[in-house]
Design a protein around this motif. Sequence first.
Motif, PDB file in Angstrom:
ATOM      1  N   GLY A 131       1.382  -1.676  -0.291  1.00  0.00           N
ATOM      2  CA  GLY A 131       0.054   0.047  -0.242  1.00  0.00           C
ATOM      3  C   GLY A 131       0.812   1.689   0.171  1.00  0.00           C
ATOM      4  O   GLY A 131       2.415   1.122  -0.287  1.00  0.00           O
ATOM      5  N   MET A 132       0.268   2.326   0.699  1.00  0.00           N
ATOM      6  CA  MET A 132       1.214   3.448  -0.099  1.00  0.00           C
ATOM      7  C   MET A 132       2.317   3.087   1.251  1.00  0.00           C
ATOM      8  O   MET A 132       3.793   4.520   0.369  1.00  0.00           O
ATOM      9  CB  MET A 132       0.312   4.582   0.597  1.00  0.00           C
TER      10      MET A 132
ATOM     11  N   ASP B 271     -12.240   6.461  -6.024  1.00  0.00           N
ATOM     12  CA  ASP B 271     -12.066   5.421  -5.034  1.00  0.00           C
ATOM     13  C   ASP B 271     -12.781   6.247  -3.657  1.00  0.00           C
ATOM     14  O   ASP B 271     -12.936   7.634  -3.378  1.00  0.00           O
ATOM     15  CB  ASP B 271     -10.286   5.309  -4.356  1.00  0.00           C
TER      16      ASP B 271
ATOM     17  N   ARG C 189     -11.671   5.541  -0.242  1.00  0.00           N
ATOM     18  CA  ARG C 189     -10.410   6.059   0.694  1.00  0.00           C
ATOM     19  C   ARG C 189     -10.010   6.552  -0.376  1.00  0.00           C
ATOM     20  O   ARG C 189      -8.640   6.557  -0.834  1.00  0.00           O
ATOM     21  CB  ARG C 189      -9.663   4.423   0.875  1.00  0.00           C
ATOM     22  N   VAL C 190      -9.598   7.953  -0.184  1.00  0.00           N
ATOM     23  CA  VAL C 190      -8.556   9.563   0.229  1.00  0.00           C
ATOM     24  C   VAL C 190      -8.321   9.506   1.042  1.00  0.00           C
ATOM     25  O   VAL C 190      -8.308   9.636   2.718  1.00  0.00           O
ATOM     26  CB  VAL C 190      -9.666  10.307  -0.400  1.00  0.00           C
ATOM     27  N   SER C 191      -7.365  11.141   0.585  1.00  0.00           N
ATOM     28  CA  SER C 191      -6.276  10.853   2.124  1.00  0.00           C
ATOM     29  C   SER C 191      -6.017  12.461   2.106  1.00  0.00           C
ATOM     30  O   SER C 191      -5.832  13.502   0.384  1.00  0.00           O
ATOM     31  CB  SER C 191      -5.230   9.905   2.747  1.00  0.00           C
TER      32      SER C 191
ATOM     33  N   GLU D 236      -6.697  10.535  -3.848  1.00  0.00           N
ATOM     34  CA  GLU D 236      -7.214   8.787  -3.330  1.00  0.00           C
ATOM     35  C   GLU D 236      -5.990   7.810  -3.372  1.00  0.00           C
ATOM     36  O   GLU D 236      -5.041   7.901  -4.052  1.00  0.00           O
ATOM     37  CB  GLU D 236      -8.237   8.339  -4.710  1.00  0.00           C
ATOM     38  N   ASN D 237      -6.114   7.377  -2.324  1.00  0.00           N
ATOM     39  CA  ASN D 237      -5.453   6.055  -1.937  1.00  0.00           C
ATOM     40  C   ASN D 237      -4.080   5.241  -2.949  1.00  0.00           C
ATOM     41  O   ASN D 237      -3.008   5.351  -3.108  1.00  0.00           O
ATOM     42  CB  ASN D 237      -5.901   5.592  -0.683  1.00  0.00           C
ATOM     43  N   ARG D 238      -5.405   4.933  -3.977  1.00  0.00           N
ATOM     44  CA  ARG D 238      -5.485   4.008  -4.740  1.00  0.00           C
ATOM     45  C   ARG D 238      -4.542   5.331  -6.071  1.00  0.00           C
ATOM     46  O   ARG D 238      -3.282   4.337  -6.233  1.00  0.00           O
ATOM     47  CB  ARG D 238      -6.181   3.663  -5.758  1.00  0.00           C
TER      48      ARG D 238
ATOM     49  N   ILE E 209      -1.770   7.460  -5.047  1.00  0.00           N
ATOM     50  CA  ILE E 209      -0.917   7.443  -4.572  1.00  0.00           C
ATOM     51  C   ILE E 209      -0.490   5.945  -4.549  1.00  0.00           C
ATOM     52  O   ILE E 209       1.606   6.508  -5.141  1.00  0.00           O
ATOM     53  CB  ILE E 209       0.022   7.882  -3.024  1.00  0.00           C
ATOM     54  N   GLN E 210      -0.731   5.236  -4.214  1.00  0.00           N
ATOM     55  CA  GLN E 210      -0.228   3.704  -4.334  1.00  0.00           C
ATOM     56  C   GLN E 210       0.329   3.875  -5.421  1.00  0.00           C
ATOM     57  O   GLN E 210       1.612   3.088  -6.194  1.00  0.00           O
ATOM     58  CB  GLN E 210      -1.222   2.833  -4.085  1.00  0.00           C
TER      59      GLN E 210
ATOM     60  N   VAL F 274      -2.474   8.906   7.430  1.00  0.00           N
ATOM     61  CA  VAL F 274      -1.348   8.362   6.763  1.00  0.00           C
ATOM     62  C   VAL F 274      -0.313   9.229   6.375  1.00  0.00           C
ATOM     63  O   VAL F 274       0.607   9.198   6.696  1.00  0.00           O
ATOM     64  CB  VAL F 274      -2.361   8.406   5.444  1.00  0.00           C
TER      65      VAL F 274
END
Length: 387
Positions: free
Chosen positions: A13-14, A48, A50-52, A109-111, A113-114, A300
């Motif tokens: 993940g991130m 997504d 899931r966001v940060s 979005e977390n994805r 960044i990943q 995060v």
Amino acid sequence: MMEHVECVVVGGGMVGAAAALGLAQQGKRVAVIESSPPAPFDATQPHDLRVSAISPQTVRLLEHLGVWESLTVMRLCPLKRLSTWELPECRTTFDAATLGMEWLGYIVENRVIQLALWQAFEHHPNLQLHANTRVLSILQSDNHAQVELDNGTVIDTQIVIAADGANSPVRQQTGIGVTAWDYRHHCMLINVTTDYPQQDITWQQFTPDGPRSFLPLDGQNASLVWYDSPARIAQLMQMPSTQLEKEIATHFPPEVGSVTVQGRGAFPLTRRHAQHYSKGRVVLMGDSAHTINPLAGQGVNLGFKDVAAFLELAQDEHDFSAPEKLFNCYALKRKPDNLIMQSAMDFFYGTFSNDLKPLAFLRNAGLAIADKSGPIKAQVLKYAMGL
């Protein structure tokens, strides 16, 4: 099949991906284990859930890793202002201009960044990615560890970084305990499109049932965060979108405007903190070491601060044959900071979750005073941003 590396990162993940990339850039041989690789980016895809909210300090780390530019060509939303209140007349607003800055941070979005981090993996032949596979076991000895995967691969390594999430199987298998408690609230994430144009503010209103938050995304998209009792969140999750939109209009402040629901998800709020950050040749990072109330979106950023601290300490390490000193220095650097932020969020959350009228008066007076506090207000914002 046997492989030999200096570091195995469990969790791509991130946080895990950032740690792996940073170590590979230092010339170390790294293997990354990830059971659920991210789907490729497509601008037409729904956002997504899931966001940060990433801080300027996190942006600096991503720039140092050489991935910020590739992240910006996908999608993100810059933040200029942050506002919080219980009573509308007792509102505290933070503005980037008060610090002489253009932005406070970004909602990403977390994805995304990943994916930016994974794209950089391709430039480092000393980084091996094992996707769609899981760890079966980790056997440690005095001078190495062996990580067995479910595809039959065995990786011989000097250290293992556990970045495999809040319920970390590696942490459990290693026998590292956690201190944890349930906040008795669940959190619902709702992706919406709004009638308003692109916004540059994130806001949060406290209610007797829990906070209501707004996180802007690119274009006329946003993420709404609804804290409430487990039973109420379960009820909301089952509603048709048209009914949920009516509930949002009733229970969110008018700042949200008219919305159309695009997606939803929910999770319980639980605080965890590992009793130790390492054991033997295993070290914890990110959610595997600590989870925090997501009230201020700092989770995060704490994970990325773990990465930055570890990379700085590991820079002078030619190998990880004797990692005890490195692990101890890392824990001394990160554990107090993580604990302070956890405790601060718990205090803030507890204060605004209490219905006692004298306390309600004091907290609203405090918000009103904080809005006029000048240098103190700016200093609080700097700490939250990692400046």
